[in-house]
Design a protein around this motif. Structure first.
Motif, PDB file in Angstrom:
ATOM      1  N   SER A   1      -3.062 -16.769 -19.006  1.00 31.14           N
ATOM      2  CA  SER A   1      -3.451 -15.384 -18.766  1.00 31.14           C
ATOM      3  C   SER A   1      -4.474 -14.947 -19.812  1.00 31.14           C
ATOM      4  CB  SER A   1      -2.225 -14.465 -18.802  1.00 31.14           C
ATOM      5  OG  SER A   1      -1.759 -14.328 -20.118  1.00 31.14           O
TER       6      SER A   1
ATOM      7  N   ARG B   1       3.410  -9.333 -20.956  1.00 31.42           N
ATOM      8  CA  ARG B   1       2.970  -9.174 -19.574  1.00 31.42           C
ATOM      9  C   ARG B   1       3.956  -8.400 -18.706  1.00 31.42           C
ATOM     10  NH1 ARG B   1       1.343 -14.963 -17.335  1.00 31.42           N
ATOM     11  NH2 ARG B   1       1.236 -13.698 -15.431  1.00 31.42           N
ATOM     12  N   LEU B   2       5.236  -8.461 -19.022  1.00 32.21           N
ATOM     13  CA  LEU B   2       6.221  -7.948 -18.084  1.00 32.21           C
ATOM     14  C   LEU B   2       7.097  -6.822 -18.601  1.00 32.21           C
ATOM     15  CD1 LEU B   2       7.566 -11.268 -16.488  1.00 32.21           C
ATOM     16  CD2 LEU B   2       5.609  -9.885 -15.802  1.00 32.21           C
TER      17      LEU B   2
ATOM     18  N   GLU C   1       4.958  -6.997 -13.571  1.00 32.69           N
ATOM     19  CA  GLU C   1       3.570  -7.125 -14.027  1.00 32.69           C
ATOM     20  C   GLU C   1       2.701  -6.028 -13.428  1.00 32.69           C
ATOM     21  OE1 GLU C   1       0.489 -10.604 -15.230  1.00 32.69           O
ATOM     22  OE2 GLU C   1       1.999 -11.077 -13.720  1.00 32.69           O
TER      23      GLU C   1
ATOM     24  N   LYS D   1       3.473  -2.853 -15.307  1.00 29.09           N
ATOM     25  CA  LYS D   1       2.891  -2.910 -16.643  1.00 29.09           C
ATOM     26  C   LYS D   1       1.392  -2.616 -16.601  1.00 29.09           C
ATOM     27  CE  LYS D   1       3.405  -4.480 -21.074  1.00 29.09           C
ATOM     28  NZ  LYS D   1       4.483  -4.260 -22.016  1.00 29.09           N
TER      29      LYS D   1
END
Length: 826
Positions: free
Chosen positions: A551, A560-561, A637, A640
């Protein structure tokens, strides 16, 4: 604000008791019980106050990013408008957005005038609808003191104020306040009183272009600064006011058509403390406390002196909050005897926004709603949080206050001092890597957070991340003996996070590179907690590291989460840790580079001396693909990134994995009306770190021993129901399906968070080495982390199935140490 001395809490019962205390102290505070003086209107040119109550400016720190009032800002002021205040003195608003004191401070510019215009109209309409007269609205214009090398020229400051005043006029405000109780205008006055102050120049410039605008000033008439400087202060004794300069300045302002002064004054013996929400005695005062009524009397005498010296000026007096329910009677006496023209209420108004309406209708205030000066609002302000009354408005501000209070230095030190320094310590045994918690607590107990941070970093390369995201068990809190002794374990996570943050802020968290490089090169696949921790250890051992991340951001699952409401982000800690290694060439980062797509494992092996696989598990287990069915990872994700799906009415959460808790919280925050949490086992087997009361919220339904089987879809292929098998325990306590126990739950959204596996791309890359991800999970030992195929090692979720962040960090560090041993052993 008058602080309550530590040796004198509020104790007055009624006005008779107050009168007796004033006589005992030799004070004369006028009192008037009818309330007539507070009802009288007050005219200012084209404007008239309907009564003498003024809501004073208390910065809420809740504006939108563009400086406009947010929903929370509007809520605060709507309550004041409907509560009957005749004058609402709107909080400090930056004269331009790039000079705001706080990212959430109000700021007025030409781009958001529309939002302010709509807001002022809404306040007046709300007051009328509530049966209160529309209040006069004054906007406080603010320019903080910049750094010395960035102090703008006086002409620039004047232009900024004049432009902001024009925007305020367009936005519907009746007047503007030139704030000079702090900021760049007060800074000039503290030096000396010039022949023509910048404050006067600004007032003249505004009135020249807007003669009908009410221009006022919030002036600290007694700064009580230690010599040699201090506006309104005796140059030889800072405990005594000397009002020569304030009187001269107010006379000049009055001559320039400034009709209103909001007078403030400091306490001569107390100053702001490094600890939030508090004040401390000056070092020159061994015993600085004085009775609150004495302090109030000094403030009133200052206002009285100013008003008598400049008869044409109107004066606002504040500082009456300590009187609580007796405040209106003293306020009425001050107005009746001409000591003041308006009564200002700041924190009192936060606590009791409808106090004027209550007084006018009942001739009494509810003592249980008055401000008790608990200082919680000051805590919020100093912590940079939204500001409001924590006690009277706890549903809005209580949780935020408790979150901020968690990390206050005095609380942390007191909690660390409760540690029993056990040996052997159960908390050490419970933590991944057996972190030496007692030694860290010992440093915290002495108030040395930095030393505690150094000790923690030796055992956890990402200590802030570990502290914030560790379950109570992984942090050692469940094993703490205080759980048994008092039911209140030592807050190990809070102490570790504060220690780690203190270390980073002092620059102590960066990798320490040895002067000589070993010449060995290690490639690490995956920049999550395990990969980052391993990178740091290998760099400190002198090796060169290449880090591949599929990523754009480093940090893996936490970055990311995990929702921002639970974890602010990993970037600051990661940058502080790894950035020093980049310019040396010891560390090379390859972002947006996926194994099996952009690079093959065979090619990576040829370029280095060892490979560490920490790519993680990035595919949810799934029952069925359908419209309305989200994987937990994809759902989190998108949330976020600010791309959350539209709120659903009824959502099912297929729980079992670690991301289920975060997905449930996000569903709640998105406004989902009914959430059905399905888990095919007992509550005790569920990965869920939040308190039990979460399940008791309206609309939350936790269904245990409920095994999801599949979905029913409509003709468009959208999920409409979840098929569920009812389960029970057999004689061996093993769950099994109950015969004829299948049922359905109507839903419009499903979040699958049942557990993780490797994605197809990584599985394909691993096949180059003739083993599958399942083989990795079964065969790799955490003693060596070696895959059995040289020179490939693995750590993190690939071998632990997706454990806690502290465990992944610990395993990443130990895997790095094993690689170092493998590379350097003869």
């Amino acid at each position: 604000m008058i602080q309550i001395p530590v040796d004198q809490k509020f104790y007055l019962r009624d006005p008779a008791h107050l009168a007796a205390e004033m006589e005992r102290l030799g004070l004369e505070l006028p009192m008037e019980s009818t309330g007539d003086a507070l009802r009288r209107p007050l005219a200012f040119g084209n404007h008239e106050l309907p009564n003498r109550f003024c809501a004073q400016p208390i910065t809420g720190q809740d504006a939108n990013p563009d400086g406009s009032p947010s929903a929370l800002t509007r809520r605060r002021y709507t309550r004041l408008a409907t509560g009957g205040y005749g004058l609402i003195w709107v909080e400090a608003t930056a004269v331009q957005l790039d000079v705001r004191r706080h990212p959430n401070q109000l700021g007025l510019d030409k781009e958001n005038i529309g939002a302010f215009t709509e807001w002022t109209a809404a306040l007046r309409s709300a007051a009328t609808a509530a049966g209160s007269p529309p209040p006069v609205l004054i906007l406080q214009l603010d320019h903080p003191c910049p750094e010395e090398d960035r102090v703008p020229a006086p002409e620039t400051v004047c232009d900024r104020y004049q432009r902001a005043a024009e925007w305020a006029c367009l936005a519907g405000f009746d007047g503007v306040d030139l704030r000079c109780d702090t900021g760049i205008l007060q800074q000039e006055l503290n030096t000396s009183l010039p022949t023509e102050s910048l404050l006067e120049r600004i007032a003249c410039a505004i009135l020249h272009t807007h003669p009908h605008l009410l221009v006022a000033a919030r002036l600290c008439a007694y700064t009580a600064c230690l010599p040699p400087h201090g506006f309104g202060t005796d140059p030889h004794d800072h405990r005594q006011p000397n009002l020569h300069d304030p009187i001269e300045l107010i006379r000049r302002l009055n001559d320039r058509a400034v009709p209103l002064i909001n007078v403030t004054s400091n306490h001569p013996n107390l100053r702001n403390s490094p600890q939030p929400g508090n004040q401390h005695p000056l070092h020159t005062d061994a015993y600085p406390h004085e009775h609150p009524l004495t302090a109030l009397n000094r403030r009133i005498q200052i206002a009285k002196t100013l008003r008598e010296a400049v008869p044409g000026i109107s004066i606002i007096v504040d500082g009456l909050s300590w009187l609580r329910h007796m405040m209106p009677e003293v306020a009425g006496g001050l107005l009746r005897d001409g000591h003041a023209d308006i009564i200002g209420l700041g924190r009192f108004a936060l606590a009791y926004p409808d106090a004027p309406k209550a007084w006018f209708s009942q001739q009494a205030l509810d003592v249980y709603r008055c401000c008790i000066q608990c200082r919680a609002c000051s805590w919020l302000k100093d912590a940079g949080a939204h500001v409001g009354c924590v006690l009277q408005d706890g549903d809005v501000y209580g949780a935020e206050f408790r979150a901020q209070r968690r990390y206050s230095p005095d609380r942390l030190q007191a909690e660390a001092q409760r540690c029993h320094q056990c040996y052997p310590a159960p908390c050490v045994l419970a933590t991944p890597g057996h972190v030496d918690i007692p030694r860290q607590m010992s440093s915290c107990a002495r108030g040395d957070l930095t030393r505690a941070g150094k000790r923690l970093r030796r055992e956890q390369m990402l200590p802030e991340m570990c502290a914030q995201l560790a379950p109570a068990g992984a942090a050692g809190e469940i094993a703490c003996i205080e759980n048994t002794l008092s039911g209140r374990p030592i807050p190990i996570r809070d102490l570790q996070y504060s220690a780690a943050r203190a270390l980073r802020q002092q620059g102590g968290s960066a990798v320490r590179l040895p002067s000589e490089c070993t010449g060995r090169h290690i490639s690490i696949i995956g920049a999550g907690p395990a990969g980052l921790a391993a990178s740091a250890v290998l760099l400190e051992q002198g090796h060169t590291v290449t880090l591949y991340e599929k990523s754009a951001q480093l940090g893996g699952v936490p970055e990311r989460l995990i929702p921002a409401s639970r974890y602010g982000g990993a970037q600051a800690e990661i940058e502080a840790l790894l950035t020093p290694a980049l310019p040396t060439g010891r560390l090379t980062l390859h972002r947006n580079t996926a194994l099996g797509v952009d690079r093959t494992l065979t090619a990576v092996r040829k370029e280095c001396d060892a490979v560490l696989l920490t790519a993680g598990l990035w595919q949810e287990l799934s029952l069925q693909s359908a419209d309305g069915v989200w994987s937990g990872l994809n759902f989190l994700e998108q949330v976020k990134r600010g791309r959350a799906p539209s709120p659903s009415r009824r959502a099912a959460l297929l729980s079992g994995g670690d991301c289920a808790m975060d997905a449930a919280c996000c569903l709640k925050e998105l406004g989902t009306e009914q959430i059905f949490i399905l888990f095919g086992g007992a509550r005790s087997d569920m990965h869920w770190c939040m308190e039990e009361h979460w399940f008791a919220q309206p609309g939350v339904h936790a269904l245990f021993f409920a095994r999801p089987l599949g979905y029913l879809l409509n003709t468009q292929g959208h999920v409409t129901h979840v098929r569920v098998a009812r389960m029970a325990l057999n004689e061996e306590s093993v769950p099994h399906d109950v015969p004829e126990g299948e049922y359905t739950i109507a839903v419009d959204t499903v979040i699958e968070a049942m557990g993780l596996t490797t994605d197809a791309t990584l599985r394909g890359a691993l096949q180059e080495l003739d083993f599958t991800s399942a083989g990795l999970l079964k065969t790799i030992s955490t003693d060596s982390f070696h895959t059995g195929i040289n020179p490939v090692f693995a750590a993190g979720a690939l071998i632990n199935g997706g454990a806690s962040v502290p465990q992944c960090v610990s395993e990443g560090m130990r895997a790095a140490q094993e690689i170092d041993h493998w590379l350097t052993s003869p």
